[in-house]
Design a protein around this motif. Structure first.
Motif, mmCIF file in Angstrom:
data_model
loop_
_atom_site.group_PDB
_atom_site.id
_atom_site.type_symbol
_atom_site.label_atom_id
_atom_site.label_comp_id
_atom_site.label_asym_id
_atom_site.label_seq_id
_atom_site.Cartn_x
_atom_site.Cartn_y
_atom_site.Cartn_z
ATOM 1 N N ARG A 234 -13.125 -0.796 -2.015
ATOM 2 C CA ARG A 234 -13.200 -1.364 -0.669
ATOM 3 C C ARG A 234 -11.966 -2.232 -0.431
ATOM 4 O O ARG A 234 -11.762 -3.240 -1.108
ATOM 5 C CB ARG A 234 -14.468 -2.197 -0.520
ATOM 6 C CG ARG A 234 -14.687 -2.753 0.884
ATOM 7 C CD ARG A 234 -15.899 -3.657 0.915
ATOM 8 N NE ARG A 234 -17.079 -2.960 0.444
ATOM 9 C CZ ARG A 234 -18.257 -3.555 0.232
ATOM 10 N NH1 ARG A 234 -18.390 -4.854 0.409
ATOM 11 N NH2 ARG A 234 -19.280 -2.849 -0.193
ATOM 12 N N PRO A 235 -11.112 -1.884 0.537
ATOM 13 C CA PRO A 235 -9.881 -2.665 0.744
ATOM 14 C C PRO A 235 -10.153 -3.981 1.454
ATOM 15 O O PRO A 235 -11.175 -4.162 2.124
ATOM 16 C CB PRO A 235 -9.016 -1.732 1.598
ATOM 17 C CG PRO A 235 -10.009 -0.914 2.362
ATOM 18 C CD PRO A 235 -11.197 -0.727 1.446
ATOM 19 N N LEU A 236 -9.211 -4.895 1.301
ATOM 20 C CA LEU A 236 -9.312 -6.199 1.949
ATOM 21 C C LEU A 236 -8.842 -6.111 3.395
ATOM 22 O O LEU A 236 -7.971 -5.316 3.748
ATOM 23 C CB LEU A 236 -8.480 -7.238 1.204
ATOM 24 C CG LEU A 236 -8.851 -7.539 -0.250
ATOM 25 C CD1 LEU A 236 -8.041 -8.721 -0.754
ATOM 26 C CD2 LEU A 236 -10.329 -7.829 -0.390
ATOM 27 N N ILE A 237 -9.436 -6.971 4.219
ATOM 28 C CA ILE A 237 -9.050 -7.121 5.619
ATOM 29 C C ILE A 237 -8.510 -8.536 5.788
ATOM 30 O O ILE A 237 -9.169 -9.506 5.399
ATOM 31 C CB ILE A 237 -10.238 -6.876 6.565
ATOM 32 C CG1 ILE A 237 -10.819 -5.487 6.333
ATOM 33 C CG2 ILE A 237 -9.801 -7.054 8.012
ATOM 34 C CD1 ILE A 237 -9.868 -4.357 6.616
ATOM 35 N N VAL A 238 -7.316 -8.642 6.342
ATOM 36 C CA VAL A 238 -6.657 -9.941 6.500
ATOM 37 C C VAL A 238 -6.300 -10.126 7.962
ATOM 38 O O VAL A 238 -5.824 -9.187 8.625
ATOM 39 C CB VAL A 238 -5.389 -10.032 5.617
ATOM 40 C CG1 VAL A 238 -4.679 -11.355 5.830
ATOM 41 C CG2 VAL A 238 -5.759 -9.879 4.154
ATOM 42 N N GLU A 239 -6.527 -11.318 8.479
ATOM 43 C CA GLU A 239 -6.192 -11.673 9.854
ATOM 44 C C GLU A 239 -5.810 -13.137 9.897
ATOM 45 O O GLU A 239 -6.179 -13.908 8.999
ATOM 46 C CB GLU A 239 -7.364 -11.385 10.783
ATOM 47 C CG GLU A 239 -8.622 -12.122 10.424
ATOM 48 C CD GLU A 239 -9.822 -11.690 11.246
ATOM 49 O OE1 GLU A 239 -10.779 -12.480 11.352
ATOM 50 O OE2 GLU A 239 -9.795 -10.550 11.781
#
Length: 468
Positions: A234-239
């Motif tokens: 599961r990839p990371l989500i960055v904002e």
């Protein structure tokens, strides 16, 4: 000409210097920023420089760090460095008069801790950077609301422009893992995996960088590529982190006074009576809120089910991938075994075609060569390899003479004279009742004579013949 060039250089220097116009403070601001950066480098520590991370060379260092190698246990158990003069220690000071100087502002805050940065905007606000978060909180609590040159000073924490919010974190990712992973993009000031009131990880975290270019580099890289922290796919989500002030909130003194505000505040808190206009439309608003909540819950349940199905599909696909890799590995091994078997078969074929040596005879005879035959009453045919000039090899010549003497039954100088073979066995053919015997399994009909007093086809050594 020389005077004109000197004047031109002086005018160019004046234009580059900025003079005393609106932009004249640019050099001072640059000097202050350089001094503040040096101060941060001096006080901020270098706990993760060995792991990579300046803003300018984050790509190359990130390639070395983000290679999939697991982090060491001793590296994760080390305490993270406590840095000073970070972005969380930066204060916003507002409602200032234009004649407030930098020295006055520093004198007002210096009693609460060290100051590394003080930027005066000349527009009624300023920014200061304290050494620690505790000192910044102390200065904010003490100075907020105090009067400076006839105006109440407003002190708040400044927005951290180099902070990121990270989502989809695994429960096995700790603060230390998050810190070391994001250090590949630049100097990290703080990394936290947020937990709830029971200490259970929420899957969301905060990463604060020292500089904005590092945060932007991490944001771009993770958005464009697939960034994984653990074995989970599961990839990371960055904002960008949305800054919220949950401590002070909206104070009364921060609300500007306007006619609309006064009109809205004509009526205070209340429960409207039933069947009134406010009650009817209040119920309609509540129904709309309930419908939004139900749709949000349904959408959340659908998204959760989609996540679950994707995880199951990923597990099945991963098992198929492993099986395919095993099949390819077995196929490669089988090809290697076939290749080795073919080499062994070729070696065996080449070994069967090699020369054959006879004991007591110098030289070698080819099995596939012409057979050695003997004529009636004549000497046996010597192979071509043994019929060369006598002067070439004396051992070959001596061996040929010995062989001829044995087949002719002639006594040699070293053999005793008492042994005399029978006349009917002196030829080179066997008795009528005995068939030809090939020499050492060869294809020719070469025959061995039979001597009286011994077993068929046996050549007793000279010692035994002497005893007989």
């Amino acid at each position: 000409m020389q005077k004109n060039s000197n004047n031109n250089r002086k005018e160019g220097d004046k234009r580059r210097g900025g003079g005393g116009g609106p932009g004249g403070g640019g050099d001072d601001r640059r000097d202050r920023s350089r001094r503040s950066g040096n101060n941060r480098d001096h006080h901020g520590g270098t706990g993760n420089r060995s792991l990579g991370g300046g803003g300018g060379s984050s790509g190359a260092q990130g390639g070395l760090l983000l290679s999939g190698a697991p982090l060491r246990e001793d590296q994760l158990m080390q305490e993270l460095p406590k840095k000073k003069f970070t972005g969380r220690c930066r204060l916003f000071v507002g409602n200032l008069t234009n004649d407030v100087t930098e020295s006055e502002l520093k004198a007002l805050f210096s009693g609460h801790g060290d100051i590394s940065e003080c930027y005066m905007s000349q527009k009624g606000y300023a920014f200061l950077r304290m050494d620690t978060r505790a000192h910044a909180e102390s200065a904010k609590e003490t100075i907020d609301g105090t009067t400076l040159r006839g105006r109440p000073v407003r002190v708040r924490f400044a927005v951290h422009g180099a902070a990121l919010k990270v989502k989809e974190l695994s429960a096995s990712v700790s603060n230390e893992m998050l810190y070391h992973a994001f250090s590949a993009f630049g100097e990290v000031e703080r990394a936290v995996h947020i937990v709830d009131e029971k200490g259970k990880p929420t899957g969301e975290g905060i990463v604060e960088f020292e500089r904005k270019p590092s945060a932007q580099e991490a944001l771009n890289q993770i958005r464009e590529r697939v960034f994984l922290m653990t074995a989970n796919s599961r990839p990371l989500i960055v904002e960008p982190l949305e800054q919220k002030d949950e401590d002070d909130g909206l104070a009364e003194r921060m609300i500007p006074r306007s006619p609309a505000l006064m009109k809205e505040r004509d009526v205070g808190p209340r429960f409207p009576p039933s069947n009134s206009f406010e009650y009817v439309y209040g119920k309609k608003w509540k129904e709309l809120f309930e419908m939004e909540r139900k749709k949000r819950d349904e959408l959340e349940a659908e998204l959760t089910e989609s996540r679950r199905r994707l995880e199951l599909d990923m597990e099945v696909a991963y098992q198929d991938y492993q099986a395919q890799m095993l099949r390819e590995d077995l196929q490669r091994r089988q090809q290697e075994l076939d290749r080795l078997e073919e080499q062994r078969r070729l070696r065996n074929q080449n070994g069967n075609r090699g020369p054959t040596s006879f004991p007591g005879f110098p030289g070698a005879l080819d099995r596939n060569g012409p057979p050695m035959q003997a004529g009636p009453g004549g000497p046996p045919v010597v192979p071509q390899a043994l019929s060369g000039p006598p002067g070439n090899d004396p051992n070959v010549v001596q061996g040929v003479h010995k062989l001829l003497q044995m087949f002719k039954n002639e006594p040699s100088p070293n053999r005793p004279q008492q042994f005399v073979p029978q006349p009917h066995n002196a030829g080179f053919f066997s008795p009528p009742n005995r068939g030809p015997m090939p020499l050492m399994g060869g294809p020719g009909p070469y025959q061995i004579p039979h001597f009286q007093g011994g077993p068929p086809h046996d050549f007793p050594p000279p010692e035994k013949r002497m005893r007989r």
